[in-house]
Design an enzyme around this catalytic site. Structure first.
Site, PDB file in Angstrom:
ATOM      1  N   SER A 100      62.804 -36.840 -16.247  1.00 47.53           N
ATOM      2  CA  SER A 100      62.510 -38.562 -15.665  1.00 47.53           C
ATOM      3  C   SER A 100      63.842 -38.758 -15.321  1.00 47.53           C
ATOM      4  O   SER A 100      64.020 -38.494 -13.852  1.00 47.53           O
ATOM      5  CB  SER A 100      62.206 -38.756 -17.280  1.00 47.53           C
ATOM      6  OG  SER A 100      61.559 -39.962 -17.700  1.00 47.53           O
ATOM      7  N   HIS A 123      58.424 -37.769 -12.839  1.00 49.16           N
ATOM      8  CA  HIS A 123      57.484 -38.390 -13.166  1.00 49.16           C
ATOM      9  C   HIS A 123      58.300 -40.415 -12.841  1.00 49.16           C
ATOM     10  O   HIS A 123      58.794 -40.423 -12.348  1.00 49.16           O
ATOM     11  CB  HIS A 123      56.578 -37.873 -14.171  1.00 49.16           C
ATOM     12  CG  HIS A 123      57.508 -38.755 -15.349  1.00 49.16           C
ATOM     13  ND1 HIS A 123      57.693 -38.400 -16.821  1.00 49.16           N
ATOM     14  CD2 HIS A 123      58.855 -39.269 -15.660  1.00 49.16           C
ATOM     15  CE1 HIS A 123      57.734 -38.844 -17.261  1.00 49.16           C
ATOM     16  NE2 HIS A 123      58.951 -39.343 -16.903  1.00 49.16           N
TER      17      HIS A 123
END
Length: 674
Positions: A100, A123
């Protein structure tokens, strides 16, 4: 109830010795282990504190170790930008997980390394929100904005911003092994497997992500089964995720100790011979215990102690003595110059009276060349070509001195009323008008000063090269022809300065066009007077015209310093300058001469070629712009260059001077056509 805040990072400054092992002056290591910024599960230290502590690090190298599954996007962006701004070279080491927003921070490194068994995931940013449709749409727009900002950071490494934006907006979690991350250009190199990488999947709360690779799913499932049911899945204070890695490996520690032992050994070796001197032993111990003190620095400190209160055995002066070769060259040069009449002969000079052939043979003897039994043509040729012979350089030295003698002795007058300038190259240059600021504006009390402006009236100055070739061949040496390298260079020196004089007086007679498009002497410039012979009245009129010249509304009051006349008018000009009474006012005039001794007369016969009746006035070049003679790098003397002859059997010389002549201001010059 919230738990006690747990720091998700640690900053450690390396010792000077550890930094030296890395080859830098100062270094630091940062561990980002755990949730970044505002945690999902507990209150943590904010990124603002991290950025402040990072900015306080004064280091040339920073290593950032990452083992994190993500956290706050705004905090991650702030950390990324802070690392990019820092002056140090930043190396990122992905020890375990960089998922992330932690993967975004990893992109901040100047160099990014990833452990072979580590994992990277990218993401789109996501969040929890509740509210009406407007609030939900606002949050969606906010997430898209963050995704666009993050895509630029990833693209800074991969070079493909559209592809990065697609990864951040397709709603999927994109996991990369070390090999895959290297192939996609997210990282620069793959390092050996890290134990912390293997434990990261077990200790970090990976179940927050919906799609995990098979290996991470297995590890996460085992970790969930082992966890107490009453505790939420989160990072605990005692987990591997919140603890920095262990101390350096044994091999690294051994290397540091070995380097320090070597340093101490070199210091002891330097100090050993002087251990009995006062203060040396104490300084040695101090230097050994200071890990930042190199053997070189210790040696300088030792020299300071040894040299304290000492003076040089040679006193305060260094004397360079001439060897026999230097004396021979000097004697040969002076003997030739004395024969040419350039310098006074010295009776003690052993080379006095030598012919050129004898000097050539003596040069070969000094060079270790045996010329016995050779005819003149052979050994004189060898004197020019033998690698150790100084005969050619001696002749060049004599030729140069003769050339400069001729340059200095030449009777030229242009230097009196022109100024010498300097140009660094052959490109056109501009000169700012000295009369650009004739007066200052009044500044009222409390008012602002205003900037003066310089117009583009400045004249262009440009250099050109002037030169000639001459040669000294074997025949001249055999014939003992001293003129070949004394009189000829002397004449060329005179020709060099005469060339400059030709250029200067050609400005007066050629009347060039100035930068305003008008000729130098023109009625529009108010410096071309009505024709008349030199008299008290006409000279006074020229001086008045020059004094009344203006720059805008300002009267410049320029004083005429010189009257420049052809040879035919020299007598008349001197009479007007020296006469007690007014000239041409009448045969028995008793009116005082108003221009007596107010100017100097400069005569040049070049003006006669153009006109025997025209005469000129000029202001002082010291305080005004008249005509500038520009020289390359300010070198006003001609240059003598030497080259071993190919077209001639001897040595070739080139006399060169780089100069340019330009009128700078029409207001400081005036002409009367006579």
């Amino acid at each position: 109830m919230s738990k006690k805040a747990t720091a998700w990072y640690a900053i450690r400054r390396k010792t000077a010795m550890a930094a030296a092992v890395l080859g830098v002056v100062a270094a630091a290591e940062i561990y980002i282990y755990g949730d970044i910024g505002e945690s999902w599960y507990e209150e943590t230290v904010s990124a603002a504190t991290f950025v402040k502590e990072l900015n306080d690090i004064d280091a040339t190298a920073i290593t950032v170790r990452i083992n994190s599954i993500g956290g706050s996007v705004p905090d991650g962006l702030a950390i990324y930008n802070a690392l990019r701004r820092h002056k140090a070279e930043v190396t990122i080491e992905i020890d375990g997980m960089a998922l992330s927003v932690a993967s975004l921070i990893a992109m901040a490194g100047d160099k990014v390394n990833m452990a072979n068994n580590a994992m990277l995931m990218i993401h789109g940013p996501w969040s929890y929100v509740s509210g009406n449709s407007v609030e939900l749409r606002d949050m969606a727009d906010q997430l898209d904005t963050w995704a666009a900002a993050m895509s630029n950071s990833y693209a800074a490494r991969t070079g493909d911003q559209p592809a990065m934006l697609a990864l951040l907006t397709d709603g999927k979690d994109h996991f990369y092994t070390a090999e895959q991350a290297l192939a996609e250009k997210f990282v620069d190199a793959i390092t050996d497997p890290m134990p912390v990488s293997a434990s990261a999947a077990r200790d970090l709360p990976l179940n927050r992500y919906r799609s995990l690779p098979a290996a991470l799913q297995t590890a996460s499932t085992l970790a969930a089964a082992a966890a107490p049911s009453q505790e939420p899945l989160m990072t605990t204070p005692n987990s591997a995720a919140t603890q920095p890695p262990a101390a350096p490996a044994a091999s690294a520690a051994s290397a540091i100790l070995a380097a320090d032992n070597a340093r101490r050994g070199q210091i002891r070796a330097s100090f050993g011979k002087f251990s009995s001197r006062e203060g040396v032993a104490a300084l040695q111990a101090q230097c050994e215990d200071d890990h930042a003190c190199t053997p070189e620095a210790a040696g300088l400190k030792l020299l300071d102690i040894l040299g304290k209160d000492k003076t040089s055995v040679n006193g305060l002066n260094i004397v360079t003595l001439e060897d026999e070769t230097d004396k021979a060259r000097k004697g040969t040069t002076e003997a030739l110059l004395a024969r040419a009449g350039v310098v006074k002969a010295e009776g003690s000079n052993p080379f006095r009276g030598f012919t050129l052939s004898e000097l050539a043979r003596a040069s070969l003897t000094r060079a270790g060349y045996r010329s016995e039994g050779q005819d003149k043509k052979t050994f004189i040729g060898a004197a020019f070509t033998h690698s150790s012979s100084d005969f050619g350089s001696i002749l060049a030295n004599v030729a140069e001195k003769s050339m400069l003698k001729g340059y200095e002795e030449a009777a030229e007058t242009f230097q009196l009323w022109t100024r010498a300038g300097e140009l660094p190259d052959f490109k056109p240059g501009k000169r700012v008008d000295l009369n650009a600021f004739p007066s200052l504006r009044k500044v009222a009390e409390g008012a602002e000063y205003k900037y003066a402006t310089i117009g583009d009236r400045g004249e262009t100055v440009l250099l050109a090269t002037y030169g000639e070739l001459f040669s000294i061949n074997r025949q001249a040496i055999i014939n003992d022809d001293l003129d070949a390298f004394t009189r000829i260079p002397k004449l060329m020196g005179r020709a060099a300065i005469r060339t400059i004089g030709d250029l200067v007086y050609a400005v007066l007679t050629g009347n060039p066009i100035m930068s305003d498009g008008v000729a130098l002497f023109d009625a529009a410039h108010k410096n071309l007077l009505v024709g008349g012979a030199i008299s008290t009245a006409t000279v006074d009129a020229m001086g008045a015209a020059m004094a009344k010249q203006k720059n805008g509304p300002a009267v410049l009051n320029i004083a005429m310093q010189y009257l420049i006349v052809p040879r035919a008018l020299r007598g008349t000009a001197n009479v007007v300058r020296s006469s007690e009474f007014e000239v041409n006012a009448g045969k028995n005039s008793t009116t005082p001469n108003s221009v007596r001794d107010t100017f100097e007369v400069i005569t040049d016969a070049r003006l006669d070629e153009a006109s025997a009746t025209a005469w000129y006035g000029a202001a002082s070049a010291t305080t005004n712009d008249t005509i500038e003679v520009s020289y390359l790098d300010g070198n006003q003397a001609p240059v003598l260059e030497q080259k071993d002859g190919w077209n001639v059997d001897g040595t070739e010389f080139k006399v060169r001077i780089d100069a340019g002549v330009s009128p700078l201001d029409f207001r400081t010059l005036a002409k009367n056509p006579g």
